[in-house]
Every structure is written in structure tokens, then in C-alpha cells.
Motif scaffolding. Structure first.
Motif, short mmCIF file in Angstrom:
data_model
loop_
_atom_site.label_atom_id
_atom_site.label_comp_id
_atom_site.label_asym_id
_atom_site.label_seq_id
_atom_site.Cartn_x
_atom_site.Cartn_y
_atom_site.Cartn_z
N VAL A 73 0.85 -1.20 0.00
CA VAL A 73 0.00 0.00 0.00
C VAL A 73 0.89 1.25 0.00
O VAL A 73 0.64 2.22 -0.71
CB VAL A 73 -0.95 0.00 1.23
N VAL A 74 1.95 1.19 0.81
CA VAL A 74 2.91 2.31 0.87
C VAL A 74 3.52 2.54 -0.52
O VAL A 74 3.53 3.65 -1.05
CB VAL A 74 4.03 2.01 1.91
N CYS A 75 4.02 1.44 -1.11
CA CYS A 75 4.68 1.55 -2.42
C CYS A 75 3.71 2.08 -3.47
O CYS A 75 4.07 2.96 -4.26
CB CYS A 75 5.21 0.19 -2.87
N ASP A 76 2.50 1.55 -3.46
CA ASP A 76 1.52 1.97 -4.47
C ASP A 76 1.23 3.47 -4.37
O ASP A 76 1.06 4.15 -5.37
CB ASP A 76 0.20 1.19 -4.32
N ARG A 77 1.19 3.93 -3.13
CA ARG A 77 0.89 5.36 -2.96
C ARG A 77 2.01 6.23 -3.53
O ARG A 77 1.76 7.19 -4.23
CB ARG A 77 0.65 5.65 -1.47
N PHE A 78 3.24 5.84 -3.26
CA PHE A 78 4.36 6.62 -3.81
C PHE A 78 4.43 6.48 -5.33
O PHE A 78 4.69 7.45 -6.04
CB PHE A 78 5.68 6.19 -3.17
N SER A 79 4.18 5.26 -5.81
CA SER A 79 4.25 5.06 -7.27
C SER A 79 3.20 5.90 -7.97
O SER A 79 3.46 6.45 -9.04
CB SER A 79 4.05 3.58 -7.62
N ALA A 80 2.01 6.01 -7.37
CA ALA A 80 0.95 6.80 -7.98
C ALA A 80 1.36 8.27 -8.04
O ALA A 80 1.13 8.96 -9.05
CB ALA A 80 -0.34 6.63 -7.20
N PRO A 95 11.16 1.06 -7.83
CA PRO A 95 11.17 -0.38 -7.51
C PRO A 95 12.46 -0.81 -6.80
O PRO A 95 12.42 -1.63 -5.88
CB PRO A 95 11.05 -1.05 -8.89
N LYS A 96 13.57 -0.20 -7.18
CA LYS A 96 14.84 -0.53 -6.52
C LYS A 96 14.82 -0.06 -5.06
O LYS A 96 15.28 -0.75 -4.16
CB LYS A 96 15.98 0.14 -7.29
N SER A 123 10.88 12.67 -0.08
CA SER A 123 11.87 13.70 -0.41
C SER A 123 12.66 13.33 -1.66
O SER A 123 12.99 14.19 -2.47
CB SER A 123 12.82 13.93 0.77
N ARG A 124 12.94 12.06 -1.83
CA ARG A 124 13.63 11.63 -3.04
C ARG A 124 12.77 11.94 -4.27
O ARG A 124 13.24 12.47 -5.27
CB ARG A 124 13.88 10.10 -3.02
N LEU A 125 11.49 11.62 -4.10
CA LEU A 125 10.54 11.86 -5.18
C LEU A 125 10.44 13.34 -5.53
O LEU A 125 10.50 13.73 -6.70
CB LEU A 125 9.18 11.40 -4.65
N PHE A 126 10.34 14.13 -4.50
CA PHE A 126 10.14 15.56 -4.74
C PHE A 126 11.40 16.22 -5.29
O PHE A 126 11.33 17.11 -6.14
CB PHE A 126 9.70 16.23 -3.43
N ALA A 127 12.56 15.76 -4.84
CA ALA A 127 13.82 16.28 -5.37
C ALA A 127 13.90 15.96 -6.87
O ALA A 127 14.29 16.81 -7.68
CB ALA A 127 15.00 15.68 -4.62
#
Ligand code: ASP
Length: 439
Positions: A73-80, A95-96, A123-127
């Protein structure tokens, strides 16, 4: 140009729409060079915060329950979020990242590590989205081996690191100990990270972006649409927070206060609003008589009277030692001539009340001792009250006009706070009466 450090809380980064608002806020002012993020918070009332989900994963892990679906659920939320922001896998290999976290969990990762991944991934995503550098908090926020935050070593390492980055995103909430093990602050701790980064960057302001217009003069559940507070001093804030008003983690004050950096609480959903500025001393002319009113219910007052109490040596010492025996701390101890009241939080006293009273009777032999339960405390706070005559009169008149009986009065020596005790049932009415009298 000065530097601004901007920290965005969970509701400001809850989904793609919110993150786009954050991007707009950052790009509207190039001095916002360092950004600290929380993990995504609730998107709607019944939603679960990312950090809570991650703690739940850990609970499943330690109890040997299946955790994989929860973590999915955590992963899916970030992936979305990544998908809707248009971040492809060659920019950020999510995925890595997930595989690495799974691997750590299989090896029995601790709660702090797992919980911190919300801030890390966000933060990785937003950067990646901004095209900014990412600084891992594990490399710059230092804790000792017992999990205590190390302010000075952190400041040294972090200042040096920030100098290497024109702009950067830094996850809030965690750091690492000397062995590299992740350690988190207490809940809401991204506020602390923001403050630490602001100090290290020698920022001109620490912006703390949330979902409210800063501090309100009182609780909006009691007074409809209370006026927002424009400026508040650290000391006033401390007094109001102590009595239950909260927007900011208490420990977030120290790093910036020491460095003389103001905190500006702002609303991500209404970026034009100036919010509340917290500083050492509020500017001349900006202050009303009072700054805010806060309070909470469920205190107990133990009031005693003893003739010539004031000249009896060791009286106070014996009271304190009784409280110590029962492991109770007191909130206030107003005294008069031959009278003394102990105000204690009823949750602290539990079922020890009768024993405490019996001990006081035995050891101090007061002429009378009375116990009042169900007392609410209300603090009226304001730098503007100092040396101003008539404030107390106005306050007491407002309460008298509503027929509210005051059970206790305590004014701190700083004169910026008048605390009164009223019956629990009068709590809301008393706050409204004070609000209407002063604001
Ligand atoms: N995500 C963490 C929490 O929910 C820290 C924070 O948001 O400040 O407590």
C-alpha cells in the motif's frame, strides 16, 4: 539575498495536487533554497498517514504477521504520486528503493528505520520532480548511540554540506547514530529537522508550511473564527502551547531561537496569507493587550490553610517530598497568607489522591484541607499585559458578568500570563467571555 528554509508538513504533501502547490510556493521565491518534507499525511478524514502505515508494517513484522500487502500500500501510494508527477523510472528507480527497504525489513529492521522511509521516499521523489539535489538526513542529522540528538556535531556537518548545494530537499524526522542506524525524533519531528536546517543554513526565516493560517487567538472549536495571531514571542508561544495550543513541535523552537531566526507558520492552501511570525520580541505597536487564550480541563486543586503557615520552616519542602513520593508533578502552586493550593493534572494523580491527602494531613497538620476536582485552567497570555493596569480587572469582570466563579488565580512573575481555574463545566463559556472582552 538571504536564504529561506521551508518545511512542509504531512497535509501539505499528502498527494500530487498538494505537491504541485508546494512546487509553486518554492518556485515563486528563489530564496527558498532548502526544503524539508514530512511523509504524506491524510488525504481525507478516514485516510491513514504514511508514517502510521509504516509503523503498522513494523508491528506486523515484529509479531510475525504478514506485512507485505501493507507495505505494498505504501509503495503503491508513492508510485501513484511519481506517475502523476511524470517522474519516470530512469529519473528515480522506485522499484529498486522498495526492494532495498523490503530487504532491510526481512533482516528485521527497527521501527525508526521503517517509519523514516516515508520522509525518505517522499523527499527523493520531490527532489527528482524539482530537479534539485537530495541530501539524506541520515548523513547530516547526528544522534549518539543512545538515540540523543547531537546539536553541535549536526550543525557542523550540515552547514558544510549545505554549502555544496545551491538547492536541496532534505527529509524530515530522522537522522542516524554513529553506526549509521536510523534514529527518529518523536512524532511530528520534521518540524525539528526544519529548524535544524534553518540554523545550519543561517536562514533569514524558517517557514513552516501547514494547513492552517498559523496560530489562532483561541481554540476554533470554542470560539467561531477566532482572529489569527500575526506576531507571537517565543515565550508567549511556550505559555500557550503548555496550556494546550499546538501547531508546532515544541522542540522545534530551540535551534532557531538560539540563532535568532524567526519562524513563520504559513498555509500551503492559502500561500498569500502572511500566517504567524514567531520571534524573540514582537515588534513595537504590533501587539494587542493579549495575544492568545488557551486552556485545558481536568485538574485537581488541593487547597490547605494553616495558621502561621508562612513562618513554619520546611513546609514547602515537605509538600514537595510527598509529591515526589507519589511521583506527581504539580502545575501551579498559588499561595496566600497561610494558604497554599496545589494544582495537579488529574491524569497524574489517578487513584493516589486519597493517599496524598492523608500524607499531607499527617505530615503538615493543616487546619483545613479541601479538594476540588474537575477544575479547568485557562491561560490568558500577552506581552502587552506587562505593566498595563486594569487587565486583571477586565478579565474578572468579563467572567463575573457571565456568573462564572473563579476558583484559583495565578499570575507568573513575567506578567505575561494570568492563569485562572474554573469548574470544568464553565470552561468554554469562560474562554468565550475572555475572548469577547479583549479581542
Ligand atoms: N511523519 C512523521 C509523523 O507523522 C513526522 C512529521 O510529519 O513531522 O510524526
Amino acid at each position: 539575498m538571504g536564504i529561506k528554509v521551508a518545511k512542509f508538513g504531512g497535509s501539505s504533501v499528502a498527494d500530487t495536487i498538494q505537491l504541485m502547490k508546494v512546487r509553486d510556493i518554492i518556485s515563486s521565491d528563489p530564496s527558498r533554497r532548502y526544503v524539508v518534507l514530512s511523509a504524506p499525511g491524510k488525504r481525507y478524514e478516514q485516510d491513514t498517514k504514511m508514517t502510521d502505515l509504516l509503523y503498522l508494517c513494523h508491528t506486523h513484522l515484529v509479531n510475525h504477521l504478514p506485512w507485505d500487502q501493507l507495505f505494498q500500500v505504501v509503495c503503491d501510494r508513492f508510485s501513484a504520486i511519481a506517475f502523476t508527477l511524470g517522474i519516470s523510472q530512469d529519473i528515480l528507480d522506485l522499484p529498486k528503493e522498495y526492494a532495498k527497504i523490503r530487504e532491510e525489513m526481512e533482516k528485521g529492521a527497527g521501527a525508526d528505520y521503517i517509519a523514516s522511509r516515508g520522509e525518505y521516499l517522499n523527499s527523493r521523489l520531490f527532489a527528482a520532480y524539482l530537479g534539485w539535489d537530495f541530501i539524506d538526513a541520515a548523513d547530516v542529522i547526528r544522534f549518539d548511540e543512545r538515540g540523543r540528538f547531537l546539536a553541535e556535531p549536526t550543525n557542523e556537518v550540515l552547514s558544510a554540506e549545505l554549502k555544496k548545494h545551491k538547492t536541496a530537499v532534505i527529509p524530515g524526522f530522522y537522522g542516524a547514530d554513529p553506526s549509521g542506524k536510523i534514529v527518529t525524533f518523536s512524532r511530528g519531528g520534521s518540524d525539528i529537522t526544519g529548524s535544524i536546517v534553518a540554523r545550519a543554513a543561517k536562514a533569514e526565516v524558517y517557514e513552516n508550511w501547514t494547513d492552517v493560517h498559523g496560530f489562532l487567538t483561541t481554540d476554533p472549536r470554542i470560539v467561531k473564527d477566532p482572529q489569527p495571531i500575526k506576531y507571537i514571542s517565543y515565550q508567549e508561544l511556550r505559555e500557550l502551547s503548555y496550556m494546550g495550543a499546538s501547531v508546532l513541535h515544541e522542540d522545534a523552537i530551540f535551534p532557531v531561537r538560539e540563532a535568532g531566526i524567526p519562524i513563520n507558520i504559513r498555509n500551503t492552501n492559502d500561500p498569500e496569507h502572511p500566517g504567524t511570525i514567531i520571534l524573540e520580541k514582537t515588534p513595537e505597536g504590533s501587539m494587542g493587550v493579549i495575544t492568545g487564550i488557551a486552556g485545558s480541563k481536568d485538574f485537581i486543586v488541593i487547597a490547605m490553610h494553616k495558621y502561621m503557615m508562612t513562618s513554619e520552616r520546611g513546609f514547602m519542602k515537605r509538600i514537595l517530598s510527598i509529591l515526589d513520593t507519589y511521583d506527581i508533578s504539580f502545575e501551579h502552586m498559588p499561595t496566600g497568607i497561610d494558604t497554599l493550593s496545589l494544582v495537579v493534572d488529574s491524569s497524574q494523580v489517578g487513584n493516589k489522591l486519597q493517599d496524598v491527602v492523608d500524607d499531607i494531613k499527617r505530615s503538615l497538620e493543616p487546619d483545613t484541607i479541601d479538594v476540588y476536582e474537575d477544575i479547568a485552567l485557562i491561560a490568558t497570555v500577552g506581552q502587552g499585559m506587562t505593566y498595563r493596569p486594569g487587565v486583571a480587572a477586565k478579565l474578572f469582570t468579563a467572567l463575573a458578568d457571565k456568573g462564572i466563579n473563579i476558583r484559583m488565580i495565578d499570575q507568573g512573575s513575567s506578567e505575561i500570563n494570568i492563569i485562572i481555574g474554573v469548574a470544568n463545566k464553565d470552561f468554554e463559556e469562560a474562554i468565550r467571555a475572555i475572548y469577547n472582552a479583549f479581542i
